[in-house]
Write an enzyme that holds these catalytic residues in place. Sequence first.
Site, PDB file in Angstrom:
ATOM      1  N   GLY A 183       0.826  -1.215   0.000  1.00 19.73           N
ATOM      2  CA  GLY A 183       0.000   0.000   0.000  1.00 19.73           C
ATOM      3  C   GLY A 183       0.851   1.252   0.000  1.00 19.73           C
ATOM      4  O   GLY A 183       0.514   2.260   0.620  1.00 19.73           O
ATOM      5  N   HIS A 440      -9.037  34.176  -3.677  1.00 20.14           N
ATOM      6  CA  HIS A 440     -10.336  33.573  -3.370  1.00 20.14           C
ATOM      7  C   HIS A 440     -11.159  33.474  -4.637  1.00 20.14           C
ATOM      8  O   HIS A 440     -11.195  34.432  -5.400  1.00 20.14           O
ATOM      9  CB  HIS A 440     -11.069  34.461  -2.351  1.00 20.14           C
ATOM     10  CG  HIS A 440     -12.416  33.953  -1.995  1.00 20.14           C
ATOM     11  ND1 HIS A 440     -12.607  32.876  -1.165  1.00 20.14           N
ATOM     12  CD2 HIS A 440     -13.650  34.362  -2.387  1.00 20.14           C
ATOM     13  CE1 HIS A 440     -13.904  32.653  -1.034  1.00 20.14           C
ATOM     14  NE2 HIS A 440     -14.559  33.549  -1.771  1.00 20.14           N
TER      15      HIS A 440
END
Length: 463
Positions: A183, A440
């Site tokens: 993994g 933003h």
Amino acid sequence: MVDSGGPFDVVVLGGGSGGYACALRAAELGMRVALIERDTLGGTCLNRGCIPTKALLHAAEVAETARRAARFGVRASFEGVDMPAVHAYKDKVVSGTVKGLTGLLRAKGVTIVEGEGRLAGPTAVQVATPAGPVRCEGRHLVLATGSAPRSLPGLPVDGERVIFSDQALTLQRVPASVIVLGGGVIGVEFASIWRSFGAEVTIVEALPHLLPMEEPSSSRRLERAFRKRGIAFELGARVEGVKTTETGVTVTLAGGRTLAAELLLVAVGRAPCSAGLGLAEAGVRTERGFVEVDRYCRTSVPTISAVGDLIATPQLAHVGFAEGILVAERLGGLSPAPIDYDGVPRIAYCDPEVASVGLTSAQAAERGHQIMQVTYDLAGNPKSKILGTQGEVKVIAERGGRVLGIHMVGARVGELITEGQLIYNWEALPSEVAQLIHPHPTQSEAVGEAHLALAGKPLHVHG
Ligand code: NAD
């Protein structure tokens, strides 16, 4: 003996990320350079690693976008994956990039020698080329022969039922089911690809978490996201046996439980390609197959350097680039600084992505740092909401001091970690980053918000 066109200032053995970056930089600095490659220029990264896997991951993202379209009010349906067409797209990206690289090396005046090289002393490499043997003489030699997938003792990889990532990259079908052994980065990336393409996937990882070298909170976030995506995993699991059958493969775990699937991908690490290079005869010291180097990539032989996956540093293409450049600059008489390997960004490009730079909290504690940390949940980040992604940005800082580590999970965070790299490597204080205005609405605001919170002035944070 065919003429090599030498003698050269630098002879580089291996045309992957480390080798070709060294060749390009050395040529730029006015040195005469030969680059020896037995296969296709670009090495693992371009041909069997970063580039083709990221093309598959992008195809996987397109499949998920089609599947999730209704969530955004768009009518679309996912009808399936045409693997030959996916490969055609991926191969076009790869061949175009190899062509570009070959042209770039030629344009910079690098002599490309096609064939298999072996050390023939401290300043020479003997190359078996299709036209016959060539001896490349160089004042300096740079070893950059890379790595190859490794298996476990007693687990043969037949390329059919039990495969490495090399074969996974050219598989002409979407398997119905796969067991992924390991993994780590390769394991989670292929698990992610196959799941998006519609396969049943189970990861078997020996350590307690997926991506066990990452910050545990990042691993846990990834595990939660994978569980939601229907990717199964067995953690802390030991494989006792693997049997291939007519229809697939059966894996027996410690305790006797068995897992069955059509394929087993072995992704338990990569070993350096150092055998058969004549290293011991030339006096180049190795350790567990890795060529031993100092902080300047110098081997035990003064005229020989080594870079990339062949040395025991992080097996990442961008580390190879940096080491190749460092060696070229040192040989060119400049004074390059040694690489701070903690400051190298690490990204797993699965869905969601996991990215980090600097220290984990455990490493910070081991090194005696008193730390403070903030985790900013992407749930508070409008752009992440728009994308429908979940995750977090975690920042670890020295109490009253610099940022020590940044750890992220979420869609596209691989692009965000570059800011983390600047913060870590410029030894920024949280208050300094808090002063910077983030645009933003972007995901980068989550980085700004985490630093605002660490600086004691949280904005969009409850509690
Ligand atoms: P890895 O070291 O990242 O992961 C291997 C995993 O296998 C580890 O988690 C390990 O605990 C596990 N493992 C080992 N033995 C096991 C066993 N017997 N049973 C179960 N699990 C076992 O190696 P990898 O994923 O094969 O990748 C090889 C290298 O290539 C790595 O250094 C990696 O960083 C690099 N790589 C990087 C990227 C990227 O940057 N996006 C992508 C692919 C590969």
